[in-house]
Write a protein that holds these residues in place. Structure first.
Motif, mmCIF file in Angstrom:
data_model
loop_
_atom_site.group_PDB
_atom_site.id
_atom_site.type_symbol
_atom_site.label_atom_id
_atom_site.label_comp_id
_atom_site.label_asym_id
_atom_site.label_seq_id
_atom_site.Cartn_x
_atom_site.Cartn_y
_atom_site.Cartn_z
ATOM 1 N N MET A 1 0.904 -1.206 0.034
ATOM 2 C CA MET A 1 -0.130 -0.043 0.027
ATOM 3 C C MET A 1 0.784 1.177 -0.030
ATOM 4 O O MET A 1 0.501 2.041 0.706
ATOM 5 N N ASP A 2 1.939 1.317 -0.723
ATOM 6 C CA ASP A 2 2.854 2.193 -0.901
ATOM 7 C C ASP A 2 2.458 3.254 -1.733
ATOM 8 O O ASP A 2 2.772 4.687 -1.691
ATOM 9 N N ASP A 3 1.450 3.154 -2.795
ATOM 10 C CA ASP A 3 0.960 3.946 -3.649
ATOM 11 C C ASP A 3 -0.116 4.754 -2.988
ATOM 12 O O ASP A 3 -0.665 4.548 -2.013
ATOM 13 N N CYS A 4 -0.482 5.865 -3.872
ATOM 14 C CA CYS A 4 -1.436 6.906 -3.466
ATOM 15 C C CYS A 4 -2.760 6.674 -4.383
ATOM 16 O O CYS A 4 -2.405 6.443 -5.609
ATOM 17 N N ILE A 5 -3.958 6.376 -3.968
ATOM 18 C CA ILE A 5 -5.143 6.483 -4.619
ATOM 19 C C ILE A 5 -6.112 7.514 -4.643
ATOM 20 O O ILE A 5 -6.104 8.298 -3.479
ATOM 21 N N CYS A 6 -6.883 7.810 -5.695
ATOM 22 C CA CYS A 6 -7.666 8.938 -5.652
ATOM 23 C C CYS A 6 -9.141 8.434 -6.390
ATOM 24 O O CYS A 6 -9.041 7.446 -7.190
ATOM 25 N N ALA A 27 0.075 11.657 -0.012
ATOM 26 C CA ALA A 27 -1.188 12.187 -0.515
ATOM 27 C C ALA A 27 -0.775 13.800 -0.548
ATOM 28 O O ALA A 27 -1.280 14.572 -1.326
ATOM 29 N N VAL A 28 -0.265 14.288 0.552
ATOM 30 C CA VAL A 28 -0.038 15.610 0.694
ATOM 31 C C VAL A 28 0.950 16.370 -0.442
ATOM 32 O O VAL A 28 0.655 17.411 -0.607
ATOM 33 N N ALA A 29 1.936 15.583 -0.739
ATOM 34 C CA ALA A 29 2.759 15.939 -1.706
ATOM 35 C C ALA A 29 2.110 16.167 -2.976
ATOM 36 O O ALA A 29 2.287 16.898 -3.664
ATOM 37 N N ILE A 30 1.148 15.011 -3.222
ATOM 38 C CA ILE A 30 0.601 14.978 -4.569
ATOM 39 C C ILE A 30 -0.373 16.107 -4.561
ATOM 40 O O ILE A 30 -0.538 16.911 -5.683
ATOM 41 N N ALA A 31 -0.976 16.268 -3.576
ATOM 42 C CA ALA A 31 -2.026 17.464 -3.453
ATOM 43 C C ALA A 31 -1.540 18.722 -3.764
ATOM 44 O O ALA A 31 -2.130 19.726 -4.384
ATOM 45 N N ASP A 32 -0.382 18.921 -3.232
ATOM 46 C CA ASP A 32 0.461 20.098 -3.137
ATOM 47 C C ASP A 32 0.511 20.824 -4.881
ATOM 48 O O ASP A 32 0.408 21.799 -5.148
ATOM 49 N N ALA A 109 -0.535 9.853 -8.426
ATOM 50 C CA ALA A 109 -1.622 8.988 -7.826
ATOM 51 C C ALA A 109 -2.240 8.206 -8.779
ATOM 52 O O ALA A 109 -1.745 8.077 -10.143
ATOM 53 N N ARG A 110 -2.853 7.030 -8.423
ATOM 54 C CA ARG A 110 -3.456 6.083 -9.543
ATOM 55 C C ARG A 110 -5.248 6.157 -8.901
ATOM 56 O O ARG A 110 -5.590 6.633 -7.619
ATOM 57 N N MET A 111 -6.069 5.745 -9.751
ATOM 58 C CA MET A 111 -7.643 5.641 -9.470
ATOM 59 C C MET A 111 -7.745 4.468 -8.787
ATOM 60 O O MET A 111 -7.112 3.351 -8.896
ATOM 61 N N ALA A 112 -8.390 4.649 -7.678
ATOM 62 C CA ALA A 112 -8.792 3.695 -6.737
ATOM 63 C C ALA A 112 -9.738 2.513 -7.279
ATOM 64 O O ALA A 112 -10.507 2.876 -8.265
ATOM 65 N N GLY A 463 -14.598 5.247 -4.653
ATOM 66 C CA GLY A 463 -14.547 6.286 -3.760
ATOM 67 C C GLY A 463 -14.810 5.981 -2.416
ATOM 68 O O GLY A 463 -14.898 6.834 -1.588
ATOM 69 N N LYS A 464 -15.124 4.630 -1.869
ATOM 70 C CA LYS A 464 -15.640 4.243 -0.717
ATOM 71 C C LYS A 464 -14.627 3.172 -0.142
ATOM 72 O O LYS A 464 -14.081 2.478 -0.887
#
Length: 464
Positions: A1-6, A27-32, A109-112, A463-464
């Motif tokens: 679970m090292d990747d980031c999902i959106c 997540a915070v770095a990508i959102a930045d 990120a990648r799609m969840a 998304g849930k």
């Protein structure tokens, strides 16, 4: 679970606000990368705080302004998933949502996948598996009864009950296994009489839970009610009266309804699935017979029959004889006991033409579906079909996976009881007790397989 999902956490389509969720260690770095704040950056924002920002996307050498909105940060471990979570509240334009998701993917990120946020919450210890399943039930719940059961399970009431049973078995099997370590010294730590009492206690609780599944599943899926009777008895008119709308086609021509119509209506927060069916009669044409075959299938599936008859043409005694004949023909005479028992409510229709008032006598309701007379009496009769809701602290089963696991527990406990009667060695008893412990663990996720995870979270929305 090292990747980031959106993913979007709100339904797609035009609307006021759409929420996009981002979860993962970066997540915070990508959102930045996709936000522009008036002061500083998102990395400076404390957990559980909101900030106004512009949302942007890199478009070649240019930066495209997508929207203005609010962004919130929920830092690990104090978030839904247990990871760093960022939520964007933007305008619900499909274009804005699509472009913002594309910008997040471009930023790393990648799609969840379906249910992946809740799956991560489970894997990170924020909830057990039965609580995760309750999230799906809470989202899908269409009635107050289902909502109350799912919310109770989400808050851990069901999990704590299962874990209590599991812990009692663990405590006892530990004593049995301790005896094995002192086998040569003939030391006895486990009181076999206490084990028998414990087995009886757990068997009673597991049996009650499995018994509650029939009612719990009916509340979750809806109580199936078949409106049946001869052609032209007023079945479609009755369905329209129950729904307070003109849903079914009504005609004086017998055999108008040739296929089943199913509609959902709630009574006192409980969902009922009403099925308007083709009229039951002999000598119908081929198409109508196909409709009657479907009627018979719906009658087999139903938990309640509203047996409708024209009071001008059929006395109550004849209606009872017809119901008895249909039950025998469908093999439903043996279906008895508890909520699984078929309930029949006799509905004597067209009382206005017969010259009598609406009323009720036991399981027979006298009404006029066309004139909407006596419909309140029919609703009262249907209320009596609703399973009694358990107390706030009681456990009720709504999940088929849990039902099957508890069935395996019962088999394990039966082997333990039989082994005790046969005086088999403690190590063999311990094996069956351990099996029961593992099967209880399947419910809460203490024991886990990839198949279970796949089956549970594939039912979730994105998304849930």
């Amino acid at each position: 679970m090292d990747d980031c999902i959106c993913a979007t956490a709100t339904p797609t389509g035009n609307g006021g606000i759409s929420v996009i969720r981002l979860s993962g260690k970066d997540a915070v770095a990508i959102a930045d990368k996709v936000t522009r704040c008036r002061k500083g950056s998102l990395s400076d924002l404390a957990s559980h705080r909101l900030r106004f920002a512009r949302f942007v996307a890199e478009n070649g050498k240019e930066t495209e302004l997508l929207d203005e909105g609010v962004v919130g940060i929920f830092r690990s471990p104090h978030s839904y998933t247990g990871e760093d979570v960022v939520e964007f509240s933007c305008h619900a334009s499909p274009y804005i949502v699509r472009r913002l998701l594309e910008a997040l993917v471009a930023a790393g990120a990648r799609m969840a996948e379906p249910g992946e946020f809740t799956k991560r919450a489970f894997l990170n210890g924020k909830m057990d598996l039965s609580q995760a399943e309750a999230v799906a039930d809470l989202i899908a719940g269409e009635s107050r009864a289902v909502h109350d059961i799912a919310l109770r399970q989400l808050r851990g009431g069901f999990s704590s009950g299962i874990e209590e049973l599991r812990q009692k078995l663990l405590d006892f099997v530990s004593l049995l296994e301790l005896e094995l370590d002192f086998g040569e010294e003939d030391v006895e730590f486990a009181d076999k009489g206490r084990l028998q009492a414990l087995l009886q206690e757990i068997e009673t609780k597991v049996g009650a839970l499995r018994q509650s599944f029939k009612a719990g599943n009916a509340l979750k899926e809806g109580i199936r009610v078949a409106i049946v009777g001869r052609p032209n008895a007023g079945k479609s008119t009755l369905l329209n009266a129950l729904l307070h709308e003109e849903r079914a086609l009504v005609s004086d021509i017998p055999g108008t309804t040739r296929d089943t119509i199913e509609e959902v209506w709630q009574i006192d927060g409980v969902k009922f699935r009403f099925m308007d069916t083709a009229g039951l009669r002999e000598g119908a044409d081929e198409v109508e017979r196909m409709g009657i075959d479907r009627t018979l299938e719906k009658m087999r599936m139903a938990q309640v029959w509203l047996y409708l008859f024209d009071l001008q043409e059929m006395p109550v005694e004849e209606a009872r004889a017809e119901v008895s004949a249909w039950r025998q023909r469908l093999g439903l005479d043996a279906k008895s006991g508890g909520f699984d028992a078929l309930r029949v409510i006799f509905v004597a229709n067209k009382v206005d033409a017969f010259g009598r008032c609406a009323g009720r006598e036991g399981d027979t309701v006298y009404l006029s579906a066309r004139e909407r007379q006596g419909m309140n009496l029919l609703e009262d009769a249907l209320r009596e079909v609703i399973p009694v809701m358990p107390d706030a602290d009681a456990l009720i089963l709504t999940n088929a996976r849990h039902y099957e696991a508890l069935g395996l527990v019962q088999e394990d406990l039966a082997r333990v009881a039989a082994g005790m009667e046969s005086n088999i060695p403690g190590d063999l008893l311990a094996m069956d007790i351990r099996s029961a412990i593992d099967h209880l663990g399947l419910i809460t996720g203490k024991i886990l397989t990839d198949d279970i995870l796949g089956n549970v979270f594939s039912r979730f929305c994105i998304g849930k």
